[in-house]
Every structure is written in structure tokens, then in C-alpha cells.
Design a protein around this motif. Structure first.
Motif, short mmCIF file in Angstrom:
data_model
loop_
_atom_site.label_atom_id
_atom_site.label_comp_id
_atom_site.label_asym_id
_atom_site.label_seq_id
_atom_site.Cartn_x
_atom_site.Cartn_y
_atom_site.Cartn_z
N GLU A 1 46.95 34.84 39.51
CA GLU A 1 46.35 35.32 40.75
C GLU A 1 46.57 36.82 40.94
O GLU A 1 47.40 37.45 40.28
CB GLU A 1 46.91 34.55 41.94
CG GLU A 1 48.36 34.89 42.30
CD GLU A 1 49.38 34.08 41.50
OE1 GLU A 1 50.58 34.19 41.82
OE2 GLU A 1 48.98 33.34 40.57
N ASP A 2 45.78 37.40 41.89
CA ASP A 2 45.96 38.79 42.28
C ASP A 2 47.30 38.94 43.01
O ASP A 2 47.80 38.00 43.62
CB ASP A 2 44.85 39.24 43.25
CG ASP A 2 43.47 39.08 42.67
OD1 ASP A 2 43.30 39.33 41.48
OD2 ASP A 2 42.55 38.70 43.43
N TYR A 3 47.84 40.16 42.95
CA TYR A 3 49.05 40.46 43.72
C TYR A 3 48.83 41.77 44.47
O TYR A 3 48.29 42.71 43.91
CB TYR A 3 50.27 40.61 42.79
CG TYR A 3 51.53 40.98 43.53
CD1 TYR A 3 52.32 40.00 44.12
CD2 TYR A 3 51.91 42.32 43.68
CE1 TYR A 3 53.46 40.34 44.83
CE2 TYR A 3 53.05 42.67 44.39
CZ TYR A 3 53.83 41.68 44.96
OH TYR A 3 54.95 42.02 45.66
N PRO A 4 49.23 41.88 45.72
CA PRO A 4 49.87 40.87 46.57
C PRO A 4 48.88 40.04 47.38
O PRO A 4 49.29 39.13 48.09
CB PRO A 4 50.74 41.72 47.50
CG PRO A 4 49.94 42.96 47.69
CD PRO A 4 49.24 43.22 46.37
N TRP A 5 47.58 40.39 47.30
CA TRP A 5 46.59 39.62 48.05
C TRP A 5 45.30 39.54 47.21
O TRP A 5 45.07 40.35 46.30
CB TRP A 5 46.30 40.29 49.40
CG TRP A 5 46.06 41.76 49.31
CD1 TRP A 5 45.00 42.40 48.75
CD2 TRP A 5 46.95 42.79 49.74
NE1 TRP A 5 45.16 43.76 48.82
CE2 TRP A 5 46.34 44.04 49.43
CE3 TRP A 5 48.21 42.80 50.39
CZ2 TRP A 5 46.95 45.26 49.72
CZ3 TRP A 5 48.79 44.02 50.68
CH2 TRP A 5 48.16 45.23 50.34
N PRO A 6 44.44 38.58 47.49
CA PRO A 6 43.22 38.42 46.71
C PRO A 6 42.27 39.61 46.86
O PRO A 6 42.15 40.18 47.95
CB PRO A 6 42.58 37.14 47.27
CG PRO A 6 43.68 36.43 47.96
CD PRO A 6 44.60 37.49 48.49
#
Length: 386
Positions: A291-296
């Protein structure tokens, strides 16, 4: 260059090789650390530079006279500042600070260029990054430090940018009427790469790179990949370096003016989407990308992507152009031998003279400028040693 390339690094036998090392053992060179340039000494009658006045760490001033010529090499921000403090620059700007104009040189501090970049972070499948080796305390970190300290080996010998992608994304850009119109207005040539140059430099750092993510918390665990999308020929070319004060110890006012042209936002948006598609769908990488970090990332919304680009883009640390080379003073600051228009025995030799931002990094261009421009003996050089 097009495609994937292994970086050329200024690293030898695992140790960084710095540009200042040529000074070692040179008995005819004296470096004054902690010293600031105050003003160039210009003879009003002859319009020739006689030397420079500096401020020593003690606060005292000292004058150095040049036998042949003076070379200003203080960098993209400080070189135009010193010229303006010495009366070489846009007349109206100098008047604001009661600086007498020696040469009305309108392009001093103008044409500041840089590569806007957008860094983005993915979490990786555990075991595929260097985070535990370089960022966090533990056995892996201790082993990496030991390997470097005792054997000059291991991950600490890397520049971390081992691989760089240099793509073009014509098919994506051609979907947008704004781009098609800009290309038509440019005589049918792509405005971002008129001679077939790549549109982007894509950097891959196999860890969470806090140098580019200073505003995001360092993740406490896991492995990460930082991907940096770098727009190589931005259409926004109106950055400036201006005076904040006539006090030489006050920093100049710097405005990179990224995304003054909307076309740059469009290009950056599609460049980010392109590299994301490669990583998330490409064979090999898709098996380890998480997943993306820290948000999508809001990949499906143009408006949300544009907002993210404006909020999170930053400098590529490749500034140049603030004292650009040109045929005459109406178009630039220095001539083809880097002599300052309107003042004799004075040159500027650093990245500020570069008139068109190089594709990829400016380091080689800066080295070439320093090596190839003829410089007579017994000059005074004011060099940024920070």
C-alpha cells in the motif's frame, strides 16, 4: 538517454568523492571558512572589478585585490545577490535598497530554474528494503555500520540512487487538449522534450527517504520504496532571486515559482500515474509492492491529484540560471566566456550561468563549467563552501 540507467556516482571504493578535493595540497590556494562576501570593488571610472570586500568570522571586513580578475562562484542564490549588492542588477530593484547602479543588468536574479519533484512512498514486502539496515537500530543496522567502518563495504557505500528511469509519456499527454494546443504552438514539437529528450527522471530509493519526506513521520517498522518523479523541462521558467536587504548577511528572497504554468501540473500528474502503473502492474514489482504510505494516493481524480502535487512537490535540488549566459546584457548576465556584461575583469563561474536546465542532474554541467572556462592565474575566487 531513454529507459533505465544505472547511476554514475561520485563514489570511489565506497567513499564519496567531493568536488573540493582538488584543493588538497594546493599551496597557492587559501580557503577562508565562515567568511561572507560583502561587495565587489568596482572602479566607477573604468567599470573594472578590482577585488572584493569580505566579512570575516570576527565581524571585521577585509579587502582582497585581484591582480588579473575576480571570479564569483558563490552559487545560484548567493552569486546574483553579491552582484546586486555591488550595483550590478535590475536598476529598479537596486533602487529599493538605495544601491547605486553600476550596470543596469535586468536579468540578474531572474530566470531561476529548478526541477520540481514529487516523492511518493510504497510499503514493500518485508525483506526487500534497506530500512532496517540504515534507518533503525538493530542487528542489521549494526552489521551495516561494522561493514562500512572495518571493510568499507555494505549498504553504507551506496549512493542509494542506484537505478534511474528516464521515460517519455507522449501517448498519455496527447489525450489532453491543453497539451495538444501547446505542442501545436511550439511548431509541432513537444514542449517538454523537443528533441526527443525524456520527460521525467524517476528515482528509486529502496527505503523511506526522509531527505524527501521530511514532513511525513518515519515509519517505525517495515520496508519501503521511495519513488521520486522529476519533471525535467518544466515550462515554468520565471523563478527569481531578489534582495531582502542591503545587508550582505541577510539571505536573498528565493522564489522557484514552480507550476506557474498549468501544463507542468498536467505533466507531473501523468508522470506520477505512469510510474505507478509500471510499479503496481509490472511483472516482478507488483509481487512486492504493497500500500501507499502514509495515505492512499488519489489516482482516479485529476482535481485531487493536482491538489496533492501542489501541496507535496518540492525542489529537486538542481537550481540554475539566475545569472544566465547570453549573447548580450539585454538577454542575460554573462557572455560565452562567463564575463559579466558591463564590468571588466569579473566572471561568474557556477550553476547560475546555465541558461537552459539540463536533463537529469546539473552536477556534471557544473563540473564542466568549472573545468573548461579559461581562468588566468592570481585570481580571487569567492566560493560557497557551505
Amino acid at each position: 538517454m531513454r529507459g533505465l540507467w544505472k547511476c554514475t556516482n561520485s563514489i570511489y571504493n565506497g567513499k564519496r568523492s567531493s568536488s573540493w578535493m582538488y584543493l588538497e595540497g594546493k599551496k597557492n590556494v587559501t580557503v577562508l571558512s565562515g567568511t561572507n562576501s560583502k561587495r565587489l570593488l568596482i572602479d566607477a571610472a573604468t567599470k573594472k572589478c578590482l577585488g572584493v570586500e569580505v566579512i570575516l568570522p570576527s565581524g571585521e571586513t577585509h579587502v582582497f585585490k585581484a591582480k588579473y580578475e575576480t571570479i564569483v562562484s558563490s552559487g545560484v542564490f548567493e552569486s546574483p545577490k553579491l552582484l546586486m549588492l555591488s550595483g550590478i542588477g535590475p536598476k529598479d530593484e537596486l533602487a529599493k535598497f538605495n544601491i547605486e547602479t553600476v550596470v543596469d543588468s535586468p536579468h540578474v536574479g531572474q530566470n531561476l530554474l529548478d526541477h520540481p519533484i514529487l516523492p511518493h512512498v510504497f510499503r514493500l514486502e518485508d525483506g526487500n528494503g534497506l530500512d532496517h539496515h540504515l534507518l533503525r537500530a538493530g542487528l542489521e543496522h549494526d552489521a551495516a555500520v561494522s561493514a562500512y567502518r572495518w571493510k568499507n563495504q555494505g549498504p553504507y557505500t551506496s549512493g542509494l540512487l542506484e537505478l534511474v528511469g528516464l521515460p517519455r509519456i507522449d501517448e498519455r499527454l496527447m489525450k489532453y487538449p491543453e497539451y495538444v494546443a501547446a505542442k501545436k504552438a511550439n511548431g509541432g514539437l513537444d514542449p517538454f522534450g523537443p528533441a526527443g529528450q525524456p520527460h521525467f527522471e524517476i528515482d528509486f530509493v529502496p527505503m523511506f527517504s526522509d531527505a524527501f519526506q521530511w514532513h511525513i513521520p518515519t515509519p517505525p517498522s517495515g520496508d519501503y520504496l521511495t519513488v521520486i518523479v522529476d519533471l525535467l523541462r518544466p515550462q515554468s521558467r520565471s523563478g527569481t532571486v531578489e534582495l531582502n536587504s542591503a545587508d550582505p548577511l541577510v539571505q536573498p528572497k528565493i522564489n522557484l515559482n514552480f507550476f506557474a504554468e498549468d501544463l507542468d501540473i498536467l505533466a507531473m500528474r501523468e508522470g506520477v500515474r505512469w510510474v505507478d502503473d509500471v510499479l503496481m502492474r509490472g511483472e516482478g514489482m507488483r509481487d512486492m509492492i504493497r500500500e501507499d504510505y502514509p495515505w492512499p494516493m488519489p489516482r482516479t481524480s485529476d482535481a485531487a491529484m493536482d491538489k496533492m502535487i501542489l501541496e507535496r512537490s518540492q525542489t529537486g535540488f538542481h537550481p540554475c540560471g539566475s545569472a544566465r549566459m547570453a549573447p548580450d546584457v539585454a538577454r542575460g548576465v554573462v557572455d560565452g566566456t562567463l564575463k559579466v556584461f558591463g564590468v571588466g575583469k569579473l566572471r561568474v563561474i557556477d550553476a547560475s550561468v546555465i541558461p537552459v536546465i539540463p536533463d537529469c542532474r546539473i552536477q556534471n554541467s557544473v563540473y564542466a563549467i568549472a573545468e573548461k572556462v579559461y581562468t588566468p592565474r592570481d585570481t580571487i575566487g569567492m566560493r560557497d563552501t557551505s
